[in-house]
Design an enzyme around this catalytic site. Structure first.
Site, PDB file in Angstrom:
ATOM      1  N   LYS A  64       0.811  -1.211   0.000  1.00 30.53           N
ATOM      2  CA  LYS A  64       0.000   0.000   0.000  1.00 30.53           C
ATOM      3  C   LYS A  64       0.854   1.274   0.000  1.00 30.53           C
ATOM      4  CE  LYS A  64      -3.457  -2.789  -0.012  1.00 30.53           C
ATOM      5  NZ  LYS A  64      -2.882  -4.056   0.410  1.00 30.53           N
ATOM      6  N   TYR A 321     -11.978 -15.336   2.338  1.00 32.50           N
ATOM      7  CA  TYR A 321     -10.999 -14.266   2.504  1.00 32.50           C
ATOM      8  C   TYR A 321     -10.553 -14.249   3.969  1.00 32.50           C
ATOM      9  CZ  TYR A 321      -9.064  -9.658   3.279  1.00 32.50           C
ATOM     10  OH  TYR A 321      -8.231  -8.640   3.647  1.00 32.50           O
ATOM     11  N   TYR A 347      -2.884 -13.130   1.944  1.00 30.51           N
ATOM     12  CA  TYR A 347      -2.653 -12.885   0.519  1.00 30.51           C
ATOM     13  C   TYR A 347      -1.505 -13.715  -0.055  1.00 30.51           C
ATOM     14  CZ  TYR A 347      -5.471  -8.664   1.272  1.00 30.51           C
ATOM     15  OH  TYR A 347      -6.476  -7.794   1.582  1.00 30.51           O
TER      16      TYR A 347
HETATM   17  C1  LIG Z   1      -3.717  -5.274   0.138  1.00 30.28           C
HETATM   18  C2  LIG Z   1      -2.804  -6.436   0.011  1.00 30.28           C
HETATM   19  C3  LIG Z   1      -2.742  -7.185  -1.186  1.00 30.28           C
HETATM   20  C4  LIG Z   1      -3.684  -6.969  -2.330  1.00 30.28           C
HETATM   21  O1  LIG Z   1      -3.420  -5.838  -3.078  1.00 30.28           O
HETATM   22  P1  LIG Z   1      -4.602  -5.205  -3.931  1.00 30.28           P
HETATM   23  O2  LIG Z   1      -4.002  -4.075  -4.630  1.00 30.28           O
HETATM   24  O3  LIG Z   1      -5.676  -4.824  -2.959  1.00 30.28           O
HETATM   25  O4  LIG Z   1      -5.123  -6.255  -4.875  1.00 30.28           O
HETATM   26  C5  LIG Z   1      -1.826  -8.197  -1.264  1.00 30.28           C
HETATM   27  N1  LIG Z   1      -1.015  -8.498  -0.239  1.00 30.28           N
HETATM   28  C6  LIG Z   1      -1.058  -7.838   0.918  1.00 30.28           C
HETATM   29  C7  LIG Z   1      -0.159  -8.270   2.008  1.00 30.28           C
HETATM   30  C8  LIG Z   1      -1.952  -6.781   1.086  1.00 30.28           C
HETATM   31  O5  LIG Z   1      -1.989  -6.123   2.255  1.00 30.28           O
END
Ligand SMILES: *Cc1c(COP(=O)(O)O)cnc(C)c1O
Length: 401
Positions: A64, A321, A347
């Site tokens: 982010k 999720y 993720y």
């Molecule tokens: C937010 C996030 C993602 C996903 O990214 P997006 O741009 O929302 O698809 C992947 N990995 C981690 C660790 C995240 O915090």
């Protein structure tokens, strides 16, 4: 190491939140050895990781921050796209407001950027998003450890909402923003994952150029990462990468002389981490994010980015999720013990499941020969796993067996 961006792209305002050098890329030797035991997979696939979890000095580095680099100038501007909205006199933002699931990494990164900018942060966490809280046998722990603890340490005001809009379709955010305005504050709203923000895809479009610059260093003069595996949550990480690589490909094609070998573009594969919405829904969103970024960096969004550029794989999303199911748990432990690398439970563990599957059953090599339009008999194919961070959620998952 430096790299340059084409002029239109280079002109877009960016506020540095990352280290002033690329996040590292390193080989994954144990995983590469393990996965290439399959005799069907010739040539061999070499695996690498790009460490977006080591990209910034700010708390719990992850993907982010890269997106927020392009959003901060808008936060600080007096004619922002998403800030206070219509107003007669320009007022400076006082408060960043964002939302996510209980163990959201995004909200921690927004909270930390607020500290850096001297602003307040309000993070809205939805108890009903995903399955992490439901699956947890100690809900109290899930609600106060991991990222929740860190957001509070960073001084963010954490507001937890029970519902989600699924109950009565109401929007919980507007009244919160209105309440802040009534107190004389100037809130700036950052949507979940920053993906719906008009500037949300630019950070990863830039990252594509960073990766291309690192290829030479890692792989030699003509080496390239033929496959890039990345998580797809809210979608602008994968969307931005697609846009950036399309621009690179266009530049490379213009530079190339006619007699040179055909250049095969790098293929980005987004691994979905939630089974809630169908793959087609995410493909539509990612295409929009890729096109929006493409437009801003100087491509023709409709012509230069097509639905075929968006490749999402929904086979590794698991049960829900945010739920660390048995297969994901095994993958997490395997990587920790074989490679000494910790992935996150929401993720990157699912991306790893995807990478391992693609290589192990020979799908990657089959796809590669289709793209080469011949049978590859030797050489190596290089695949890059993007580690987007998120390990700070792990302590909230301590009790899950
Ligand atoms: C937010 C996030 C993602 C996903 O990214 P997006 O741009 O929302 O698809 C992947 N990995 C981690 C660790 C995240 O915090």
């Amino acid at each position: 190491m430096s790299f340059s961006l084409p002029e239109t792209f280079a002109k877009l305002p960016r506020y540095p939140l990352l280290y002033p050098y690329p996040s590292p890329i390193h080989p994954l030797p144990a995983l590469t050895r393990h996965l290439n035991h399959n005799p069907r997979s010739a040539p061999a696939v070499s695996l690498f990781a790009k460490r977006e979890d080591h990209s910034s000095p700010l708390a719990c580095a992850g993907n982010k921050y890269r997106k927020l680099e392009y959003i901060v100038p808008d936060i600080l501007s007096n004619s922002s796209l998403h800030g206070p909205g219509e107003r007669s006199e320009a007022k400076a933002t006082t408060t960043l407001v964002t939302e996510g699931a209980i163990q959201s990494n995004h909200t921690v990164q927004v909270a930390s950027v607020a500290r850096r900018l001297g602003l307040e942060a309000i993070v809205i966490l939805h108890k009903a998003t995903g399955g992490g809280l439901t699956a947890s046998s100690d809900k109290d722990v899930f609600l106060r450890t991991g990222n929740v603890q860190i957001a509070r340490l960073l001084g963010a005001e954490v507001r937890m909402l029970e519902d989600s809009s699924t109950v009565d379709n109401s929007d919980p955010i507007t009244p919160i923003l209105e309440g802040l305005r009534a107190q004389g504050k100037v809130p700036y709203w950052i949507p979940s994952g920053a993906s719906l923000h008009p500037l949300g895809g630019l950070g990863y479009a830039r990252c594509a150029f960073e990766i291309a610059a690192q290829e030479k260093e890692q792989l030699g003069e003509n080496g390239r990462f033929d496959y890039v595996f990345v998580a797809c949550g809210s979608g602008s990480t994968v969307g931005g990468l697609i846009a950036g690589f399309k621009l690179l490909q266009k530049i490379e094609a213009q530079r190339q002389d006619e007699n040179a070998e055909r250049v095969i573009g790098r293929k980005v594969i987004g691994i979905l981490n939630s089974p809630t919405k169908p793959r087609e829904y995410h493909e539509g969103r990612v295409l929009n994010f890729a096109r929006r970024a493409a437009y801003l960096i100087g491509l023709d969004p409709e012509r230069d980015v097509t639905p075929e550029d968006v490749q999402l794989d929904d086979r590794f999303a698991g049960t829900a999720y945010g739920e660390l199911d048995q297969t994901s748990k095994k993958t997490l432990a395997f990587l920790a013990q074989e490679e000494g690398v910790i992935v996150d439970p929401v993720y990157t563990v699912k991306v790893m499941r995807g990478v391992m599957h693609w290589v192990q059953v020979g799908e990657l090599i089959r796809d590669w020969s289709r793209r080469l339009e011949s049978s590859p008999s030797e050489g190596r194919v290089n695949a890059l796993f993007i580690h987007t961070g998120g390990q700070s959620a792990l302590s909230a998952y301590a009790d899950i067996e």
